[in-house]
Write a protein that holds these residues in place. Structure first.
Motif, PDB file in Angstrom:
ATOM      1  N   PHE A 171       0.867  -1.185   0.000  1.00  0.00           N
ATOM      2  CA  PHE A 171       0.000   0.000   0.000  1.00  0.00           C
ATOM      3  C   PHE A 171       0.894   1.223   0.000  1.00  0.00           C
ATOM      4  O   PHE A 171       1.803   1.336   0.810  1.00  0.00           O
ATOM      5  N   ASP A 172       0.625   2.145  -0.938  1.00  0.00           N
ATOM      6  CA  ASP A 172       1.422   3.362  -1.065  1.00  0.00           C
ATOM      7  C   ASP A 172       0.550   4.565  -0.725  1.00  0.00           C
ATOM      8  O   ASP A 172      -0.069   5.182  -1.604  1.00  0.00           O
ATOM      9  N   PRO A 173       0.461   4.927   0.555  1.00  0.00           N
ATOM     10  CA  PRO A 173      -0.476   5.983   0.971  1.00  0.00           C
ATOM     11  C   PRO A 173      -0.103   7.377   0.487  1.00  0.00           C
ATOM     12  O   PRO A 173      -0.928   8.287   0.591  1.00  0.00           O
ATOM     13  N   GLU A 174       1.087   7.555  -0.047  1.00  0.00           N
ATOM     14  CA  GLU A 174       1.424   8.836  -0.666  1.00  0.00           C
ATOM     15  C   GLU A 174       0.405   9.201  -1.747  1.00  0.00           C
ATOM     16  O   GLU A 174       0.160  10.381  -2.021  1.00  0.00           O
ATOM     17  N   TRP A 175      -0.212   8.166  -2.339  1.00  0.00           N
ATOM     18  CA  TRP A 175      -1.148   8.354  -3.439  1.00  0.00           C
ATOM     19  C   TRP A 175      -2.596   8.106  -3.015  1.00  0.00           C
ATOM     20  O   TRP A 175      -3.461   7.895  -3.865  1.00  0.00           O
TER      21      TRP A 175
END
Length: 309
Positions: free
Chosen positions: A176-180
């Motif tokens: 999971f890439d929460p920056e996006w």
């Protein structure tokens, strides 16, 4: 992570299943027919990881490549997958340092977009057949497959649950890439996204349920983080049976800056959370040189997952 480069790759995905965001490339075309696995290579035994056993650490050192079909700016896994898998195998051995190398293919299965799409959620999804293709390659080379989610305005847990067909497999994990992960009215790439420890905990809890229900070996759950503001109240994330949670520190730039980001984000990790480290072939070299495996392994705590984009 280079925002413009990532968003440029979104054209290879569909907004929703059956609804193309733009004209897909031949390898990522959306079909109305059910996807068919690209190979008859069987999965590991229901209780086994690709290279044996049921537990990840401390036996294995994870080393990965990131990628999206047709988007070389997003990492090595854009094409020539068997060739890239062979290269990753060689790289992983340089990180062994007393452990068994376990290569990892991290496929961006849901990618943030700079345009809204038909559902106005600013994300695209890879076709099922493309995920099957990557899983087939991973199995041929006894590698783990991670499905990476960059949800745009979509809610993260529904995006994760949509991937359940693959997450019920013994050799497939999640990133999971929460920056996006942006809010209403926000556009990926213009602002940093955000998550909370409670949201991460809900994902880990869901994965734990899959492990228990399907009698799976430990499942890897990676969340990427490049600054403190990306994750709030991180200690709401708890340890869940059968889930190996890894925080991947994604600092970009000169080695000094990457190490400084590491030193800010790795102290006081939540109980049971392991440390990971990301290297960027283009951005890191633009700011100096790519860190060597020896330099990476000298970081404290030891990065137990090292991933290259």
């Amino acid at each position: 992570m280079a925002a413009l480069g990532l968003l440029a790759g979104a054209a290879a995905c569909s907004d929703e299943v059956g609804g193309p965001a733009s004209t897909p490339s031949p390898t990522t075309a959306v079909s109305s027919k059910p996807s068919v696995p690209a190979t008859t290579t069987p999965p590991p035994g229901p209780g086994d990881l690709p290279r044996g056993g049921r537990t990840i650490f401390p036996k294995y050192q994870l080393v990965g490549y990131v990628g999206l079909p047709g988007s070389p700016a997003l990492g090595p896994l854009d094409k020539d997958l068997d060739k890239k898998a062979a290269s990753l195998e060689t790289l992983s051995r340089t990180y062994a340092a007393g452990r068994t190398p376990q290569p990892v293919m991290e496929l961006i299965a849901v990618v943030a977009k700079g345009t809204p799409g038909k559902d106005r959620l600013y994300r695209g999804r890879l076709p099922d057949a493309t995920i099957d293709e990557y899983l087939a390659v991973a199995r041929r080379h006894r590698m783990l497959l991670l499905l990476d989610v960059q949800p745009g305005r979509a809610k993260i847990l529904p995006e994760v649950k949509r991937l359940e067909r693959w997450l019920k497999e013994p050799d497939v994990g999640l990133a999971f890439d929460p920056e996006w992960a942006v809010g209403p009215g926000q556009v990926p790439g213009r602002v940093f996204g955000h998550t909370t420890g409670a949201e991460l905990d809900s994902i880990a809890s869901y994965l734990s349920g899959l492990v228990t229900a399907n009698r799976l070996p430990e499942k890897v759950f990676v969340f990427h983080q490049l600054s403190r503001r990306i994750v709030s109240n991180e200690h709401a994330l708890r340890k869940h049976p059968g889930v190996v949670t890894i925080k991947s520190v994604d600092g970009i730039g000169h080695q000094k800056d990457k190490v400084e980001t590491w030193s800010k984000l790795t102290p006081n990790l939540p109980p049971g959370v392991h440390a990971g480290f990301k290297l960027f072939y283009t951005e890191d070299r633009r700011h100096g040189t790519l860190m060597t495996p020896t330099q990476v392994l000298s970081l404290k705590p030891r990065p137990e997952f090292v991933v290259y984009e």
